[in-house]
Design an enzyme around this catalytic site. Structure first.
Site, PDB file in Angstrom:
ATOM      1  N   SER A 123      -9.324   1.656   3.461  1.00  0.00           N
ATOM      2  CA  SER A 123      -8.609   2.758   2.491  1.00  0.00           C
ATOM      3  C   SER A 123      -7.610   1.635   1.770  1.00  0.00           C
ATOM      4  O   SER A 123      -6.972   2.511   0.788  1.00  0.00           O
ATOM      5  CB  SER A 123      -7.741   3.625   3.356  1.00  0.00           C
ATOM      6  OG  SER A 123      -6.928   3.221   4.386  1.00  0.00           O
TER       7      SER A 123
ATOM      8  N   LYS B 256       0.739  -1.257  -0.056  1.00  0.00           N
ATOM      9  CA  LYS B 256       0.090  -0.088   0.087  1.00  0.00           C
ATOM     10  C   LYS B 256       0.867   1.308  -0.047  1.00  0.00           C
ATOM     11  O   LYS B 256       2.041   1.189   0.579  1.00  0.00           O
ATOM     12  CB  LYS B 256      -0.807   0.059   1.304  1.00  0.00           C
ATOM     13  CG  LYS B 256      -1.977   1.041   1.479  1.00  0.00           C
ATOM     14  CD  LYS B 256      -2.708   1.062   2.525  1.00  0.00           C
ATOM     15  CE  LYS B 256      -3.694   1.912   2.876  1.00  0.00           C
ATOM     16  NZ  LYS B 256      -4.544   1.811   4.164  1.00  0.00           N
TER      17      LYS B 256
ATOM     18  N   SER C  14      -9.393  -0.588   7.642  1.00  0.00           N
ATOM     19  CA  SER C  14      -8.996  -0.492   6.206  1.00  0.00           C
ATOM     20  C   SER C  14      -8.161  -1.366   5.685  1.00  0.00           C
ATOM     21  O   SER C  14      -7.869  -1.698   4.476  1.00  0.00           O
ATOM     22  CB  SER C  14      -7.960   0.871   6.238  1.00  0.00           C
ATOM     23  OG  SER C  14      -8.579   2.049   5.928  1.00  0.00           O
TER      24      SER C  14
HETATM   25  N1  GLN Z   1     -12.762   4.585   7.276  1.00  0.00           N
HETATM   26  C1  GLN Z   1     -11.828   4.820   8.309  1.00  0.00           C
HETATM   27  C2  GLN Z   1     -11.225   6.391   8.246  1.00  0.00           C
HETATM   28  O1  GLN Z   1     -11.438   6.917   7.376  1.00  0.00           O
HETATM   29  C3  GLN Z   1     -10.774   3.964   8.493  1.00  0.00           C
HETATM   30  C4  GLN Z   1      -9.535   4.135   7.652  1.00  0.00           C
HETATM   31  C5  GLN Z   1      -8.540   3.300   7.986  1.00  0.00           C
HETATM   32  O2  GLN Z   1      -8.270   2.070   8.751  1.00  0.00           O
HETATM   33  N2  GLN Z   1      -7.350   3.846   7.635  1.00  0.00           N
HETATM   34  O3  GLN Z   1     -10.914   6.619   9.090  1.00  0.00           O
END
Ligand code: GLN
Length: 480
Positions: free
Chosen positions: A148, A73, A172
């Site tokens: 994400s 990532k 994420s």
């Molecule tokens: N959807 C969550 C956020 O926007 C989690 C994102 C993540 O785990 N990086 O913060």
């Protein structure tokens, strides 16, 4: 049998037997990326030269990972490859170092094939917040892959790589794994060093693995764990495979089912697939115990205050002076304002404002302080539950992958999608996501198994057991 059908162990066997070479394997995956990438857009950077050079120098070794390609990532630093974190503010940034977790995998002989798409600075649940275009779900190109770590999940689901790294601050790794019909682990906080991970919410961030099966996750996870002098929050934790009390069944394992995770608003098919999976665990002789995690409903406000507060501090470093991008201006203050104003995306700016407000004098106790107290209550809910059960089974998300653009004007409705994944990050506990079915338009459904701190080995055992008895994890999207 195609190469993309192989498990990591299968790939390792064909490398050891001489049936294939790391170069052949790498070329095979690069070809698949070339074919599928125009449809999926899972990658921000594909490094053919880097990957082939590494593959060509790959020597046979005992490492189960040696010679096997992996995608990373774009929030993780790999020396020699750009790292944008999905943001314009880091366009062209070349980190001068490699994240510890990635370095360990490289030392074990893995071949990094490229960097995957992500919501900007990992803020989002759909990968639509990337400054470099969205990623599409290989099961249905009109739907999001989740986020994400949507690029990593889509790449694995489409068979463009056998395994990929993601990060999980509030879901994420698990949510995109669930949306894309693959498996993913969010480790115990501190078990994998965060050095070289672009910081979002530092007290919540973790680096996880996405792969088709639990079996494939294990050797990668095992290689990444451990204390790192470069991350003061990392802890010594050797990977010690454990054996289920009775190898032939799940007898002796107590699985908690929290009522707060089976509530109105959850898609019917999600609830029934997860309940069915729990029933299967019961048939494998696990004991199923109804439990309560009463503070679950406060996870969303607490998380979005804490994560945004930490993000507002972490992202202060992107000031137009350090890193790569700067908007021209006549005063220093103007440099800050113009660079940040122009190069951060909408969602990132929203979080910075929310976080700055929550930390401001006069409001600190009411927001940040209060959220910290709620976090403690959520952690205690789990501590109490783990006195009675060994693992907790719930849906990963209330719905399957939604249509691209469907949460476009309403950030809050997107935040609500995170309800089931945020609590594990607030408590710092591990959680394993695995596929357990499909809805009536053939989108994958995921279940998560949460465990007490440092219980990944147990979660893997249960997950492996489940996957031995089912074949959801073997299903592939048509695109493949
Ligand atoms: N959807 C969550 C956020 O926007 C989690 C994102 C993540 O785990 N990086 O913060």
């Amino acid at each position: 049998m195609k190469l993309s059908d192989f498990s990591l162990a299968g790939l390792k066997n064909s490398l050891t037997s001489g049936e294939t070479t790391s170069t052949e394997l790498t070329r095979f995956y690069l070809d698949r990326i070339r074919q599928l990438e125009p449809k999926v857009n899972a990658f921000l950077h594909i490094d053919q030269k880097y990957a082939l050079t590494k593959a060509e120098s790959s020597k046979p070794s005992d490492s189960p990972l040696c010679g096997i390609p992996i995608a990373v990532k774009d929030v993780l630093m790999v020396e020699g490859m750009p790292a944008t974190a999905g943001s314009k503010i880091l366009k062209d940034y070349m980190p001068p170092f490699t994240a510890t977790a990635v370095k360990k995998l490289e030392d074990a002989g893995m071949v990094i094939i490229g960097k995957t798409n992500t919501d900007e600075f990992a803020m989002g649940s759909s990968t639509e917040n990337s400054a470099y275009g969205l990623t599409r779900n290989p099961w249905n190109l009109d739907r999001v892959p989740g986020g994400s770590s949507g690029g990593s999940a889509a790449a694995v689901a489409a068979g463009m790589v056998p395994v990929a790294l993601g990060s999980d601050t509030g879901g994420s790794v698990r949510q995109p794994a669930s949306y894309c019909g693959i498996s993913g682990i969010k480790p115990t906080y501190g078990r994998v060093s965060r050095y070289g991970l672009s910081a979002y919410g530092s007290s919540l961030d973790s680096i996880g693995v996405l792969a088709r099966s639990v079996e494939d996750i294990i050797p990668v996870f095992k290689t990444m764990v451990g204390k790192d002098p470069l991350d003061a929050t990392s802890v010594k934790s050797p990977f010690t495979p454990r054996k289920l009390p009775n190898g032939a069944s799940l007898k002796g394992i107590r699985i908690g089912v929290p009522e707060e995770y089976f509530v109105e608003g959850t898609q019917d098919e999600v609830e029934s697939a997860v309940r069915e999976a729990i029933q299967q665990l019961k048939e494998l002789e696990a004991e199923i115990i109804p439990i309560s995690l009463p503070h679950t409903e406060y996870a969303i406000p607490a998380y979005y205050i804490l994560a945004s507060a930490e993000a507002s501090a972490n992202l202060a470093r992107f000031d137009g002076i350090r890193y790569t991008q700067r908007e021209s201006a006549s005063t220093l203050e103007e440099v800050y304002k113009k660079t940040r104003g122009k190069l951060f995306g909408e969602e990132v700016k929203r979080r910075i404002m929310l976080g700055t407000y929550a930390l401001s004098a006069g409001y600190y106790d009411a927001f940040y302080g209060q959220a910290q107290k709620v976090r403690t209550l959520i952690r205690r809910d789990f501590e109490e539950a783990f006195l009675k059960v060994d693992a907790i089974a719930t849906p990963v998300a209330p719905t399957t992958a939604f249509e691209i653009g469907s949460h476009g004007d309403d950030p809050l409705s997107m935040y609500l999608e995170d309800i089931f994944t945020l609590p594990a990050n607030l408590a710092g506990i591990p959680s394993l996501a695995l596929p357990v079915g499909f809805d009536d338009i053939a989108m994958p459904i995921g279940m998560q198994l949460m465990g007490a701190h440092f219980s990944e080995e147990l979660l893997f055992d249960i997950g492996k057991f489940y996957q031995r008895e089912t074949d959801w994890h073997k299903k592939k999207p048509k695109i493949v």
